[in-house]
Write a protein that holds these residues in place. Structure first.
Motif, PDB file in Angstrom:
ATOM      1  N   MET A   1       0.815  -1.195   0.000  1.00  0.00           N
ATOM      2  CA  MET A   1       0.000   0.000   0.000  1.00  0.00           C
ATOM      3  C   MET A   1       0.858   1.257   0.000  1.00  0.00           C
ATOM      4  O   MET A   1       0.595   2.217  -0.725  1.00  0.00           O
ATOM      5  N   LEU A   2       1.896   1.255   0.815  1.00  0.00           N
ATOM      6  CA  LEU A   2       2.782   2.421   0.880  1.00  0.00           C
ATOM      7  C   LEU A   2       3.481   2.650  -0.453  1.00  0.00           C
ATOM      8  O   LEU A   2       3.718   3.794  -0.851  1.00  0.00           O
ATOM      9  N   LYS A   3       3.808   1.574  -1.136  1.00  0.00           N
ATOM     10  CA  LYS A   3       4.438   1.705  -2.443  1.00  0.00           C
ATOM     11  C   LYS A   3       3.521   2.442  -3.411  1.00  0.00           C
ATOM     12  O   LYS A   3       3.978   3.299  -4.183  1.00  0.00           O
ATOM     13  N   HIS A   4       2.229   2.148  -3.353  1.00  0.00           N
ATOM     14  CA  HIS A   4       1.268   2.846  -4.203  1.00  0.00           C
ATOM     15  C   HIS A   4       1.150   4.323  -3.797  1.00  0.00           C
ATOM     16  O   HIS A   4       1.002   5.197  -4.654  1.00  0.00           O
ATOM     17  N   LEU A   5       1.198   4.607  -2.509  1.00  0.00           N
ATOM     18  CA  LEU A   5       1.064   5.981  -2.029  1.00  0.00           C
ATOM     19  C   LEU A   5       2.301   6.818  -2.323  1.00  0.00           C
ATOM     20  O   LEU A   5       2.225   8.042  -2.411  1.00  0.00           O
ATOM     21  N   ALA A   7       3.816   7.416  -4.887  1.00  0.00           N
ATOM     22  CA  ALA A   7       3.750   8.198  -6.124  1.00  0.00           C
ATOM     23  C   ALA A   7       3.239   9.609  -5.882  1.00  0.00           C
ATOM     24  O   ALA A   7       3.559  10.537  -6.632  1.00  0.00           O
ATOM     25  N   ASP A   8       2.470   9.802  -4.805  1.00  0.00           N
ATOM     26  CA  ASP A   8       1.856  11.105  -4.531  1.00  0.00           C
ATOM     27  C   ASP A   8       2.316  11.749  -3.229  1.00  0.00           C
ATOM     28  O   ASP A   8       2.031  12.919  -2.991  1.00  0.00           O
ATOM     29  N   PHE A   9       2.992  10.998  -2.377  1.00  0.00           N
ATOM     30  CA  PHE A   9       3.378  11.518  -1.064  1.00  0.00           C
ATOM     31  C   PHE A   9       4.838  11.208  -0.761  1.00  0.00           C
ATOM     32  O   PHE A   9       5.347  10.150  -1.139  1.00  0.00           O
ATOM     33  N   ASP A  10       5.508  12.124  -0.074  1.00  0.00           N
ATOM     34  CA  ASP A  10       6.776  11.794   0.582  1.00  0.00           C
ATOM     35  C   ASP A  10       6.410  11.065   1.864  1.00  0.00           C
ATOM     36  O   ASP A  10       5.661  11.605   2.683  1.00  0.00           O
ATOM     37  N   LEU A  11       6.918   9.872   2.051  1.00  0.00           N
ATOM     38  CA  LEU A  11       6.535   9.066   3.208  1.00  0.00           C
ATOM     39  C   LEU A  11       7.549   9.205   4.335  1.00  0.00           C
ATOM     40  O   LEU A  11       8.741   8.963   4.142  1.00  0.00           O
TER      41      LEU A  11
END
Length: 246
Positions: A1-5, A7-11
């Protein structure tokens, strides 16, 4: 899930005491102190990102810690998503408080299951085979389970073992956050709770209660269990993204 996110967020990811690559740290500091330590770590580490919109995301124990942070630091995040947070209803907290006084707090179901969790395998392939389709891992996406095997286990002399000791997980679930419901009432940050259709029964009851009490919190039921984001990572990421970036 984090991998998908990603693309739009700095984690910015935080390993709570005894989780991931954080030290075990001796005695468990408790839910409320763990929330404040997460804030301290975030404040120490967010400077390189500059003044950008900040969003919070937490699952299970982390979802509850996130709710405590939102209540105490209302200006820290613009929006938040809680993924199946284990929000104990007031009656359950009362039972746990009495059990703690009587020394029975380590005997309830979640604490017992955590303490009995297997922690060691000869290698990662054996760990994957042993976890696949079983218990809380039932129905997990293959890539998500491999990510768990890769990142939640560490190499030891005779194989691999969980980074988070089962005893630490048992400590967490044989305790409870102080002033949880007064904190939930104080949240003013727009917050979305996603909870699994087949999660723990008390989660749905608690979520219904908090959304009735606090108009800043909304909720939606999604297919899956307590770890639904590991079962449907792409859909879960899209739901998170849809709320945080309306």
């Amino acid at each position: 899930m984090l991998k998908h996110l990603a693309a739009d967020f700095d984690l910015w990811l935080c390993d709570i005491q005894g989780h991931g690559d954080s030290d075990h740290g001796g005695r468990f500091h408790g839910w409320n102190r763990s929330a404040e330590l997460a804030v301290e770590a975030f404040e120490a580490g967010r400077a390189p990102f500059g003044e950008v919109p900040r969003f919070a995301l937490g699952h299970s124990f982390g979802g509850v810690l996130t709710s405590l942070i939102l209540a105490k630091h209302p200006d820290l995040f613009q929006r938040a998503v809680l993924l199946d947070p284990v929000l104990f209803p007031p009656a359950l907290i009362g039972v746990m408080a009495v059990s703690e006084v009587l020394g029975l707090h380590r005997r309830h179901t979640m604490a017992r299951k955590s303490a009995a969790r297997r922690k060691h395998w000869p290698d990662r392939a054996a760990a994957y085979a042993g976890l696949h389709g079983r218990g809380t891992f039932k129905g997990w996406d293959d890539a998500a389970l491999w990510a768990y095997v890769e990142h939640a286990l560490k190499d030891v002399e005779d194989g691999v073992e969980l980074k988070c000791r089962p005893s630490r997980e048992a400590e967490i679930f044989s305790s409870y956050p102080r002033r949880l419901w007064s904190s939930l009432n104080k949240i003013v940050t727009p917050t979305d709770i996603l909870h699994g259709q087949h999660s723990y029964p008390f989660v749905a009851k608690a979520v219904a209660r908090v959304t009735a009490l606090n108009s800043h919190v909304r909720a939606q039921v999604v297919a899956g269990g307590h770890c639904f984001m590991q079962q449907t990572p792409e859909d879960s990421a899209e739901r998170v993204r849809g709320f945080l970036l309306p």
